[in-house]
Scaffold this active site. Structure first.
Site, PDB file in Angstrom:
ATOM      1  N   GLU A 105       6.269  -3.522   2.522  1.00  0.00           N
ATOM      2  CA  GLU A 105       7.082  -4.129   3.583  1.00  0.00           C
ATOM      3  C   GLU A 105       8.004  -5.202   3.016  1.00  0.00           C
ATOM      4  O   GLU A 105       9.140  -5.361   3.436  1.00  0.00           O
ATOM      5  CB  GLU A 105       6.178  -4.702   4.667  1.00  0.00           C
ATOM      6  CG  GLU A 105       5.476  -3.614   5.466  1.00  0.00           C
ATOM      7  CD  GLU A 105       4.479  -4.180   6.449  1.00  0.00           C
ATOM      8  OE1 GLU A 105       3.546  -4.875   6.009  1.00  0.00           O
ATOM      9  OE2 GLU A 105       4.636  -3.933   7.657  1.00  0.00           O
ATOM     10  N   GLU A 155      -2.307   0.439   5.207  1.00  0.00           N
ATOM     11  CA  GLU A 155      -3.041  -0.329   6.221  1.00  0.00           C
ATOM     12  C   GLU A 155      -4.028   0.511   7.026  1.00  0.00           C
ATOM     13  O   GLU A 155      -5.087   0.056   7.396  1.00  0.00           O
ATOM     14  CB  GLU A 155      -2.052  -0.999   7.184  1.00  0.00           C
ATOM     15  CG  GLU A 155      -1.226  -2.110   6.575  1.00  0.00           C
ATOM     16  CD  GLU A 155       0.045  -1.614   5.898  1.00  0.00           C
ATOM     17  OE1 GLU A 155       0.179  -0.402   5.645  1.00  0.00           O
ATOM     18  OE2 GLU A 155       0.904  -2.461   5.603  1.00  0.00           O
ATOM     19  N   GLY A 187       1.733  -4.636   2.825  1.00  0.00           N
ATOM     20  CA  GLY A 187       2.724  -5.703   2.933  1.00  0.00           C
ATOM     21  C   GLY A 187       3.619  -5.777   1.716  1.00  0.00           C
ATOM     22  O   GLY A 187       4.752  -6.260   1.800  1.00  0.00           O
ATOM     23  N   ALA A 207      -0.783  -7.671   1.863  1.00  0.00           N
ATOM     24  CA  ALA A 207      -1.368  -8.890   2.413  1.00  0.00           C
ATOM     25  C   ALA A 207      -2.705  -9.164   1.744  1.00  0.00           C
ATOM     26  O   ALA A 207      -3.349  -8.249   1.218  1.00  0.00           O
ATOM     27  CB  ALA A 207      -1.563  -8.723   3.921  1.00  0.00           C
TER      28      ALA A 207
HETATM   29  N1  T1G Z   1      -5.982  -8.440  -0.871  1.00  0.00           N
HETATM   30  C1  T1G Z   1      -6.946  -9.153  -1.502  1.00  0.00           C
HETATM   31  N2  T1G Z   1      -7.569  -8.752  -2.636  1.00  0.00           N
HETATM   32  C2  T1G Z   1      -7.189  -7.563  -3.140  1.00  0.00           C
HETATM   33  C3  T1G Z   1      -6.204  -6.754  -2.543  1.00  0.00           C
HETATM   34  C4  T1G Z   1      -5.586  -7.250  -1.355  1.00  0.00           C
HETATM   35  N3  T1G Z   1      -4.624  -6.576  -0.741  1.00  0.00           N
HETATM   36  N4  T1G Z   1      -6.074  -5.629  -3.286  1.00  0.00           N
HETATM   37  C5  T1G Z   1      -6.943  -5.752  -4.306  1.00  0.00           C
HETATM   38  N5  T1G Z   1      -7.595  -6.902  -4.225  1.00  0.00           N
HETATM   39  C6  T1G Z   1      -8.601  -7.413  -5.171  1.00  0.00           C
HETATM   40  C7  T1G Z   1      -9.848  -6.553  -5.190  1.00  0.00           C
HETATM   41  O1  T1G Z   1     -10.730  -6.933  -4.163  1.00  0.00           O
HETATM   42  C8  T1G Z   1     -10.375  -6.859  -6.574  1.00  0.00           C
HETATM   43  O2  T1G Z   1     -10.963  -8.150  -6.501  1.00  0.00           O
HETATM   44  C9  T1G Z   1      -9.117  -7.010  -7.409  1.00  0.00           C
HETATM   45  O3  T1G Z   1      -8.061  -7.299  -6.482  1.00  0.00           O
HETATM   46  C10 T1G Z   1      -8.758  -5.746  -8.165  1.00  0.00           C
HETATM   47  O4  T1G Z   1      -8.737  -4.713  -7.180  1.00  0.00           O
HETATM   48  C11 T1G Z   1       0.695  -7.113   6.512  1.00  0.00           C
HETATM   49  C12 T1G Z   1      -1.681  -5.905   7.014  1.00  0.00           C
HETATM   50  C13 T1G Z   1      -4.218  -2.372  -5.474  1.00  0.00           C
HETATM   51  C14 T1G Z   1      -4.879   0.028  -5.807  1.00  0.00           C
HETATM   52  O5  T1G Z   1      -4.629  -1.713   1.241  1.00  0.00           O
HETATM   53  O6  T1G Z   1      -5.916  -0.379  -2.936  1.00  0.00           O
HETATM   54  O7  T1G Z   1      -0.792  -5.486   3.650  1.00  0.00           O
HETATM   55  O8  T1G Z   1     -13.306  -7.430  -7.009  1.00  0.00           O
HETATM   56  O9  T1G Z   1     -10.750  -3.533  -8.116  1.00  0.00           O
HETATM   57  O10 T1G Z   1      -8.951  -0.351  -8.856  1.00  0.00           O
HETATM   58  O11 T1G Z   1       1.220  -4.877   6.977  1.00  0.00           O
HETATM   59  O12 T1G Z   1      -7.043  -2.878  -5.071  1.00  0.00           O
HETATM   60  O13 T1G Z   1     -11.818  -8.301  -8.830  1.00  0.00           O
HETATM   61  O14 T1G Z   1     -12.660  -9.843  -7.023  1.00  0.00           O
HETATM   62  O15 T1G Z   1      -9.290  -2.461  -6.332  1.00  0.00           O
HETATM   63  O16 T1G Z   1      -6.921  -1.374 -10.016  1.00  0.00           O
HETATM   64  C15 T1G Z   1      -2.735  -3.394   2.299  1.00  0.00           C
HETATM   65  C16 T1G Z   1      -5.719  -2.612  -1.286  1.00  0.00           C
HETATM   66  C17 T1G Z   1      -3.355  -4.667   2.794  1.00  0.00           C
HETATM   67  C18 T1G Z   1      -4.246  -2.358  -1.016  1.00  0.00           C
HETATM   68  C19 T1G Z   1      -5.810  -1.783  -7.259  1.00  0.00           C
HETATM   69  N6  T1G Z   1      -3.032  -3.231   0.895  1.00  0.00           N
HETATM   70  N7  T1G Z   1      -5.989  -2.632  -2.713  1.00  0.00           N
HETATM   71  O17 T1G Z   1      -6.966  -1.029  -7.534  1.00  0.00           O
HETATM   72  O18 T1G Z   1      -8.410  -2.783  -8.682  1.00  0.00           O
HETATM   73  S1  T1G Z   1      -3.104  -4.875   4.525  1.00  0.00           S
HETATM   74  C20 T1G Z   1      -4.002  -2.410   0.468  1.00  0.00           C
HETATM   75  C21 T1G Z   1      -6.113  -1.474  -3.430  1.00  0.00           C
HETATM   76  C22 T1G Z   1      -1.445  -5.247   4.619  1.00  0.00           C
HETATM   77  C23 T1G Z   1       0.528  -5.702   6.019  1.00  0.00           C
HETATM   78  C24 T1G Z   1      -0.864  -5.227   5.992  1.00  0.00           C
HETATM   79  C25 T1G Z   1      -6.488  -1.610  -4.871  1.00  0.00           C
HETATM   80  C26 T1G Z   1      -5.313  -1.438  -5.837  1.00  0.00           C
HETATM   81  P1  T1G Z   1     -12.262  -8.450  -7.405  1.00  0.00           P
HETATM   82  P2  T1G Z   1      -9.389  -3.313  -7.535  1.00  0.00           P
HETATM   83  P3  T1G Z   1      -7.825  -1.311  -8.857  1.00  0.00           P
END
Ligand code: T1G
Length: 703
Positions: free
Chosen positions: A107, A127, A104, A63
């Site tokens: 998912e 999450e 997500g 997400a």
């Molecule tokens: N949403 C929005 N922006 C995201 C994002 C996300 N999920 N993941 C990364 N970004 C942005 C980040 O802020 C950065 O932006 C750029 O992408 C590169 O990220 C419904 C509720 C995927 C392992 O927990 O763990 O899904 O700073 O610098 O080191 O059940 O990003 O360039 O402007 O981290 O290569 C669950 C979170 C969400 C994954 C990549 N997902 N992201 O790492 O690059 S909740 C997560 C990460 C959800 C559902 C639930 C890492 C990465 P900017 P980065 P990276």
């Protein structure tokens, strides 16, 4: 068709490529594009199977975290209902998972009937790291795919698992031979499914997710794991969602999951953890240093000092495959240092975190030497010698002679003046502070201390190499203690004074661990060494201790040779790993209070919380005002990653904002008055705090 999706029809297959770089975050626009594309494929009679994949490699990072706490989070089509619709498509839907499917994103893959990965594919429901739980079917579909216990462990870990483990668990049906073959092999898989007349959704492997588990499995799971969760809400909500998966039909379970997710999303803890997520990414942004700056190469590193810190620092670079020259003055010290490194790696081998072969590969990257001339070709040199200015300056004078032009010269000092060290060489622009936290090969935090003369490319290079070795670099200016230890000083001072006034070390620590800090201050001082904190105080006494009661308990314990865990006695008594209160410390505090005419009284927990926390917060705000810290969120990262401040409180600055800056200021002013001379001396509100409150600001920022 939206440009967020690449849609093409190929020989009866609909290929739907998610094209929303960098991570295919499933924000409302992409959700709408996915549902349109899938509906189009479902309605097209020429389409016999559908493949969903990441156009730019990565499948999806889940997400869009920026939507949480806003209307967009559940803007139509919301993710849960989007995925329900996918599961109703009467054609085989194959998720071709390149690189990563998180949250997500996973998912979304679980809503497809079939999943194929590639050798480097990693999946996870992350999450929990954001104080959330899977909110789009993960807690209901995963248990039906791999069983309740495996699903619960994976969701609560928040960890990514590799392709092989995912296949073993049943999350992946297949693994392509190579990443570049993924789409081709997904096509082949889809055609096989068509040929076999495979159903749109295979039978759920575990229609009753808990069928093989004892009836009290979840109750026992909670009893066993709950103590580690401390006050964290999300794990408890996950358990409730898994209970629904075990007891309710899918549709009812999904409704239950959604209600629990909304509770998590609205929680302060999730807001704090989302703050930390973006803070970590913000920390790497330094005004005036663009992403296009030319960096210096760092192909070879040298570390001076093979003690605990030096050895740990060297390991970081060897772990990243970078050759390290480790220099000591004496052969025995060098041998001991290399032996300790090998022992550290052997522990990792025993724990299955690395192979014996990898151990040898890393040891081969370490080159021990007694000769400074062997450092001549190092691109980055980090000194980790005794914490004394004269010794460090002598090392830098030697480095000046032996290191090649352009070599970055770093000091690992934990509090000394980096500018004073830089002043001893004719190339101060190459000097920077790299304050590793002990154990250096474990702790993520790295304070990158910018001297007055530090060149921009030196700063940019060290920030990048820090990330490359798995550290979380946070920029600090030069002051005594930089960010973390500068704030530790008033926090520790208040704790010491509270024990003189009538609290006990255990009561103070109990209040702090009750806030979910990993350790109370006195346990931390015993661990780090009362001798260490004494020497740090001693090196700065002229600037700080203008009060005869200043940390006197610590001073007395030092004088008594009670250094903490290392001597078996400090603020507590240690028998092996057991720690217990020591009445002698209370008697000592009583004697000191009498000598220093400090009135003693019963002190309640709220006062302990307020005095320790407000002084910690006040110093952080002062650091921001002085420009030592770039932003409040950097300060949060330092205290979460260096001092065990709970991430689910967001760090001391975020915590202060949640408490209310006006309440923090009022508290400081209260103690300034009720604590007499001591209060007048120490409870001086930071001027920035006063300005923020006067302006009605609720956020901590420079105004
Ligand atoms: N949403 C929005 N922006 C995201 C994002 C996300 N999920 N993941 C990364 N970004 C942005 C980040 O802020 C950065 O932006 C750029 O992408 C590169 O990220 C419904 C509720 C995927 C392992 O927990 O763990 O899904 O700073 O610098 O080191 O059940 O990003 O360039 O402007 O981290 O290569 C669950 C979170 C969400 C994954 C990549 N997902 N992201 O790492 O690059 S909740 C997560 C990460 C959800 C559902 C639930 C890492 C990465 P900017 P980065 P990276």
């Amino acid at each position: 068709m939206s440009d967020l999706i690449h849609y093409r029809l190929e020989d009866g297959l609909a290929l739907i490529g998610l094209a929303h770089p960098p991570v295919n975050a499933l924000g409302q626009p992409l959700r709408a594009a996915i549902i349109d594309a899938c509906e189009r494929a479902a309605a097209d009679e020429r389409v016999e199977a559908i493949i969903l994949y990441g156009e730019h490699g990565m499948f999806s990072a889940g997400a869009d975290i920026t939507e949480f706490g806003t209307e967009a989070s559940f803007a139509e089509p919301d993710l849960p209902s989007t995925l329900v619709r996918l599961t109703q498509i009467h054609k085989p839907l194959v998720a071709a998972i390149g690189k990563l499917a998180l949250g997500g994103g996973m998912e979304l893959a679980l809503a497809c009937g079939y999943r194929i990965g590639e050798p480097s594919t990693r999946v996870g429901l992350s999450e929990i790291n954001l104080g959330l739980l899977p909110g789009a079917g993960g807690t209901q579909r995963l248990p039906r795919l791999i069983g309740a216990e495996s699903a619960l462990n994976l969701i609560l870990s928040g960890q990514q698992i590799d392709a092989e483990r995912a296949r073993m668990l049943g999350i992946l049906d297949r693994i392509a031979t190579a990443a570049e073959q993924l789409l081709d092999e997904a096509r082949a898989y889809a055609n096989e499914l068509i040929d076999y007349g495979a159903p749109a959704r295979p039978t759920e492997a575990w229609p009753e997710p808990a069928e093989d588990l004892p009836g009290d499995f979840l109750a026992r799971y909670r009893t066993e794991h709950e103590p580690r969760w401390k006050s964290r809400l999300a794990p408890r909500l996950v358990l409730s969602a898994l209970e629904a998966a075990c007891l309710l039909p899918l549709e009812e379970g999904l409704a239950r999951e959604l209600a629990l997710f909304k509770q998590a999303e609205a929680s302060r803890q999730s807001k704090a953890l989302r703050h930390v997520f973006f803070a970590e990414r913000e920390a790497g942004r330094i005004p005036g240093i663009g992403a296009d700056i030319a960096l210096r190469k760092v192909d070879k590193v040298a570390v001076i000092g093979a003690g605990t810190m030096g050895g740990g620092i060297a390991m970081n670079f060897a772990n990243a495959g970078i050759p390290v020259a480790l220099l000591e003055l004496k052969g025995e010290a060098l041998d001991n240092g290399l032996m300790q490194i090998r022992k550290n790696y052997e522990i990792s081998v025993k724990r299955g975190k690395m192979t014996a072969e990898q151990l040898e590969q890393r040891m081969d990257l370490l080159f021990g030497t007694l000769d400074y001339n062997d450092l001549a070709d190092a691109d980055l040199v980090i000194e980790a010698v005794f914490e004394q200015m004269e010794i460090k300056q002598q090392v830098f004078r030697t480095l000046e002679k032996v290191c090649k032009p352009g070599a970055i010269l770093a000091t690992n000092t934990s509090s000394l003046d980096v500018d004073a060290i830089a002043a001893t060489v004719s190339r101060p622009q190459d000097v920077i502070g790299l304050h590793f936290f002990s154990p250096a090969n474990v702790m993520r935090l790295l304070e990158v201390v910018r001297g007055k003369a530090t060149a921009p490319d030196v700063l940019a290079t060290t920030m990048k190499i820090a990330k490359h070795i798995g550290k979380l670099p946070v920029l600090s200016g030069v002051c005594f203690g930089f960010i973390g230890n500068r704030m530790l000083e008033p926090y520790s001072r208040e704790a010491h004074r509270l024990v003189l006034e009538g609290a006990t070390p255990a009561q103070v620590d109990g209040v702090l661990t009750g806030l979910d800090l990993n350790m109370g201050i006195f346990s931390m001082l015993d661990l780090a060494g009362i001798d260490v904190s004494f020497l740090i105080r001693d090196s700065n006494r002229a600037a700080i201790a203008h009060d005869e009661t200043y940390c006197r308990l610590g001073e007395e314990l030092y004088a008594l040779g009670r250094y903490g865990q290392k001597t078996g006695r400090g603020f507590y008594l240690y028998e092996g790993r057991n720690c217990k209160e020591d009445d002698e410390v209370v008697v000592l505090a009583e004697r000191l209070a009498d000598e220093l005419e400090v009135p003693r009284r019963s002190i309640d927990d709220q006062e302990i919380h307020d005095r320790c926390m407000f002084m910690l917060i006040n110093e952080g705000i002062q650091l921001l005002d002085e420009g030592i810290a770039l932003r409040a969120s950097d300060i949060d990262l330092v205290w979460i990653n260096g001092y065990g401040f709970p991430a689910h409180l967001g760090g001391p600055m975020h915590y202060a904002e949640q408490l209310g800056l006006d309440k923090v200021l009022a508290g400081i002013e209260h103690y300034r008055h009720v604590l007499g001379e001591y209060g007048q001396m120490w409870f001086q509100p930071a001027q920035l705090l006063e300005r923020l409150v006067a302006a009605g600001n609720t956020r901590i920022e420079i105004i």
